[in-house]
Enzyme design. Structure first.
Site, PDB file in Angstrom:
ATOM      1  N   THR A   1     -28.383  62.002 148.338  1.00 45.85           N
ATOM      2  CA  THR A   1     -27.498  60.889 148.654  1.00 45.85           C
ATOM      3  C   THR A   1     -26.478  60.689 147.547  1.00 45.85           C
ATOM      4  OG1 THR A   1     -28.733  59.149 147.491  1.00 45.85           O
ATOM      5  CG2 THR A   1     -29.465  59.726 149.719  1.00 45.85           C
ATOM      6  N   ASP A   2     -25.330  60.155 147.912  1.00 44.20           N
ATOM      7  CA  ASP A   2     -24.472  59.596 146.873  1.00 44.20           C
ATOM      8  C   ASP A   2     -25.219  58.398 146.293  1.00 44.20           C
ATOM      9  OD1 ASP A   2     -22.324  59.113 145.199  1.00 44.20           O
ATOM     10  OD2 ASP A   2     -20.837  59.366 146.783  1.00 44.20           O
ATOM     11  N   CYS A   3     -24.807  57.972 145.115  1.00 51.79           N
ATOM     12  CA  CYS A   3     -25.634  57.036 144.355  1.00 51.79           C
ATOM     13  C   CYS A   3     -25.658  55.644 144.978  1.00 51.79           C
ATOM     14  CB  CYS A   3     -25.161  57.006 142.908  1.00 51.79           C
ATOM     15  SG  CYS A   3     -25.430  58.611 142.122  1.00 51.79           S
TER      16      CYS A   3
ATOM     17  N   TYR B   1     -20.939  58.045 151.286  1.00 51.48           N
ATOM     18  CA  TYR B   1     -21.244  56.632 151.509  1.00 51.48           C
ATOM     19  C   TYR B   1     -20.911  56.177 152.933  1.00 51.48           C
ATOM     20  CZ  TYR B   1     -21.627  55.787 146.428  1.00 51.48           C
ATOM     21  OH  TYR B   1     -22.012  55.786 145.111  1.00 51.48           O
TER      22      TYR B   1
ATOM     23  N   ALA C   1     -26.345  55.041 147.964  1.00 54.03           N
ATOM     24  CA  ALA C   1     -25.864  55.042 149.347  1.00 54.03           C
ATOM     25  C   ALA C   1     -26.912  54.501 150.315  1.00 54.03           C
ATOM     26  CB  ALA C   1     -25.448  56.451 149.764  1.00 54.03           C
TER      27      ALA C   1
END
Length: 705
Positions: A233-235, A202, A237
């Site tokens: 990606t992180d969720c 993030y 992000a």
């Protein structure tokens, strides 16, 4: 495979391509492609899915220092993953958390004890994180030359370890030496064992959001390391890219279409979230082309082909893994072994191991009967979670009396001034009090529901009400000066805690982490001497937060055993046993080597006590003549061995030129001439406080020409 990927892409419309690049992909009925969700969790067992084996939390696995165990645990997890996928797909269940792409392991460095998600890591040391993370990936992905068993993921790339509350806008400033000496080695190790995916973090690193950070993703991951898998990606992000700083984001762009285009150009194949739904708008605005989308989709689809998801059932050996492996007796036994090996004995005045036939036991404390403290975060569940109370109850003789009272709440004082619990400490043969924290107080941003600091532990102490309760117990246990009763304190949690008062008030202290489904059994096995404790701390316990730099300062100066010059409460690698080990006759194949030579070290280790036990042999190196600042010492080898009482074993380690490398201020690595001190023992050579004594280590000097 490349031909198959190209062929599939050629059959898709632009809308279908875009829909296949978010985590929850829809079915493509005309091509008979079922839905698939990339988001699945397996941090310490299959999480959020069917009932499955719950292994100790990752930080507990870190405390085992055992890469073979990590491999066996992750192999069991991937067996269960395939079995669950086979069974649910047969029924047409394509839910989130039923898939084969696992966003595990978390190989960020636990650089600061305050970070609530540090429990997901293997600790503060890059080498230990590298060997355990690599073993975990190998177990998850299997060794079939044509198919992946499951797809593992190295996360969060890179320089990510809190604070949780500002992670969506935070910029981690890090110099090149710390970047290459601390934050990147584990990621490089996992790329070297062909981890299938990497998740970007993030936060920003050195001014650029990690998910659009060309230096991290293009220059290092793709070009320097030649990573071939997909980046995700992180969720949500990507939302941080167009959320402005006033909205808690990075403010890198203004629209979702711009964020999606920027991520595609950086090399992000998969979006956990929905920002990639704006890729069509990005094309219309001329920000990217359909060919740009095709390039990233090709990388992503290759993972599904490797998993055999587009092949007829029976095409790969994992299609036949039966459902009865899920939460099987064999996996339950493995979970218990992992928990036993993770438990760290921090103090013992001789009270442990306990006899299991005492007339009366008193078990108390907010975590004694808690299932929550078995789990940690990112957990699964099953029908037989053994609490510490249940484990002790099963282990003692049927004729022994066992009293249980909660005695104290987790982090709030009792309203009722009357507490019947404490009196038991004065009339019981032993009091076993289970204190500590749980994921109510530490963990991820939105999961720690009783934390007002977004899951981070900015207060390093145990909740005051717990200490007050322990003081009350001690007072009652000592009421009769001629017959003082012992107190054994068990601490749960996933991060270091200030245990100064616990140490003073207790006859013995065990740190048990979040020990998994068989946690209660494993704790009882240690308490009653069925197994000797052998866990070692994978992170330094400072005396107080006053010994640490600011939480949001990412410089490694003053952090971890490698750079900390103060005396900690408990040093990295520390842990007591029910026996003692002697290290003798350390020898090197040569006392002077060139910069390209290997050197062999051997040492003789003897169990000088009266019980069989595991020992974790640890090898550290200190560069005594470096031209730049270097770690005080750093772990370079480790091995877990089992010795019968009185037995000896010769252990041999081979040191390679890489073990003598140092990192320059510009991030490059070199080997310099000079003297290096090699320490071999059962703990790190760092300073220590309390009455722990000097580390019992053998040392030898090796000169590099």
């Amino acid at each position: 495979m490349d031909e198959r990927v190209e062929d599939l892409i050629s059959r898709l419309t632009l809308e279908e391509k875009i829909a296949q690049m978010v985590n929850g992909t829809p079915a493509i009925e005309r091509l008979k492609i079922p839905p698939y969700d990339y988001w699945n969790e397996a941090l310490h067992g299959i999480g959020r899915s069917c009932a499955a084996t719950v292994f100790p939390q990752a930080i507990g696995l870190g405390a085992t220092f055992d890469e073979d165990l990590a491999f066996r645990v992750s192999s069991a997890i991937s067996d269960e993953a395939r079995a669950i996928y086979n069974a649910t797909a047969e029924k047409g269940y394509y839910n989130q958390y039923n898939g084969l792409t696992f966003w595990t392991p978390n190989i960020n460095i636990f650089r600061d004890p305050r970070w609530g998600r540090g429990q997901e890591t293997y600790g503060e040391d890059p080498y230990l994180t590298s060997i355990l993370g690599s073993a975990f990936v190998k177990g998850l992905q299997g060794d079939n030359p044509n198919y992946l068993k499951t797809a593992a993921c190295a996360k969060h790339f890179a320089v990510h370890s809190g604070p949780e509350k500002v992670r969506h806008e935070f910029n981690a400033e890090v110099n090149q030496k710390d970047l290459w000496e601390t934050y990147l080695p584990a990621f490089k190790a996992l790329v070297d064992v062909n981890v299938e995916s990497v998740m970007c973090a993030y936060n920003s690193t050195n001014g650029e959001p990690c998910c659009t950070n060309n230096h991290l993703i293009k220059d290092i991951l793709r070009d320097k390391w030649q990573f071939k898998g997909h980046v995700l990606t992180d969720c949500w992000a990507l939302v941080d890219l167009f959320n402005q700083p006033s909205e808690g984001g990075h403010g890198r762009v203004k629209t979702a279409a711009e964020a999606a285009a920027l991520a595609i150009k950086t090399g992000i194949s998969l979006n956990c979230g929905v920002t990639y739904n704006s890729l069509g708008d990005a094309i219309k605005e001329g920000l990217i082309t359909e060919k740009d989308i095709d390039a990233q989709l090709a990388i992503l689809l290759k993972t599904r082909f490797k998993l055999g998801l587009f092949d007829p059932k029976g095409s790969n050996p994992y299609d036949d893994i039966p459902f009865d492996v899920v939460n099987s007796n064999a996996h339950r036994t493995l979970s218990k072994e992992a928990a036993q090996k993770s438990i760290v004995l921090l103090k013992n005045n001789g009270i442990l191991p306990l006899k299991n036939n005492l007339p009366k036991y008193f078990v108390t404390g907010p975590n004694a009967a808690s299932i929550e403290i078995l789990l940690g975060n990112y957990y699964g569940v099953n029908p037989n979670m053994v609490t510490i109370l249940e484990g002790i109850s099963s282990a003692i003789e049927p004729t022994s009396q066992l009293q249980f009272r909660l005695g104290a709440m987790l982090n709030k004082p009792s309203i009722n001034p009357i507490n019947y619990a404490t009196g038991n400490a004065g009339n019981s043969d032993v009091t076993i009090v289970v204190l500590g924290v749980s994921s109510q107080l530490e963990g991820e941003e939105g999961d720690s529901i009783d934390s007002n600091t977004a899951g981070d532990r900015l207060d390093y102490d145990l909740p005051k009400n717990q200490i007050d309760y322990l003081k009350d117990l001690r007072e009652k246990a000592d009421e009769n000066p001629k017959d003082k009763k012992p107190i054994v304190t068990i601490i749960t949690g996933g991060s270091p805690i200030n245990l100064t008062e616990v140490e003073a008030l207790s006859d013995a202290v065990l740190f048990v982490w979040y020990p998994g489904e068989e946690g209660g059994t494993a704790v009882a096995d240690i308490l009653f001497g069925k197994v000797s404790p052998s866990g070692r701390l994978p992170i330094t316990f400072p005396k107080s937060l006053n010994q640490l730099p600011a939480f949001d300062n990412y410089s490694m100066k003053g952090r971890t055993y490698k750079y900390m010059n103060d005396d900690p409460m408990y040093p990295f690698g520390f842990g007591l046993s029910y026996t003692a080990f002697a290290y003798n006759n350390i020898k090197a194949s040569s006392s002077s080597i060139s910069k390209t030579e290997h050197v062999t070290l051997e040492v003789n280790i003897t169990n000088t006590g009266k019980v069989k036990s595991d020992e974790i042999v640890q090898v550290y190196i200190s560069d005594l003549e470096a031209s730049v600042a270097v770690p005080n010492s750093q772990l370079i080898k480790t091995k877990r061995i089992t010795l019968e009482a009185g037995a000896s074993q010769k252990i041999v380690f081979e040191l390679t030129p890489k073990d003598f490398e140092i990192v320059n201020n510009d991030g490059t690595t070199i080997i310099e001439s000079g003297d290096f001190k090699i320490h071999i023992g059962g703990s790190s050579p760092m300073k220590r406080s309390f009455d722990l004594g000097a580390p019992k280590m053998s040392e030898i000097i090796i000169s590099v020409k």
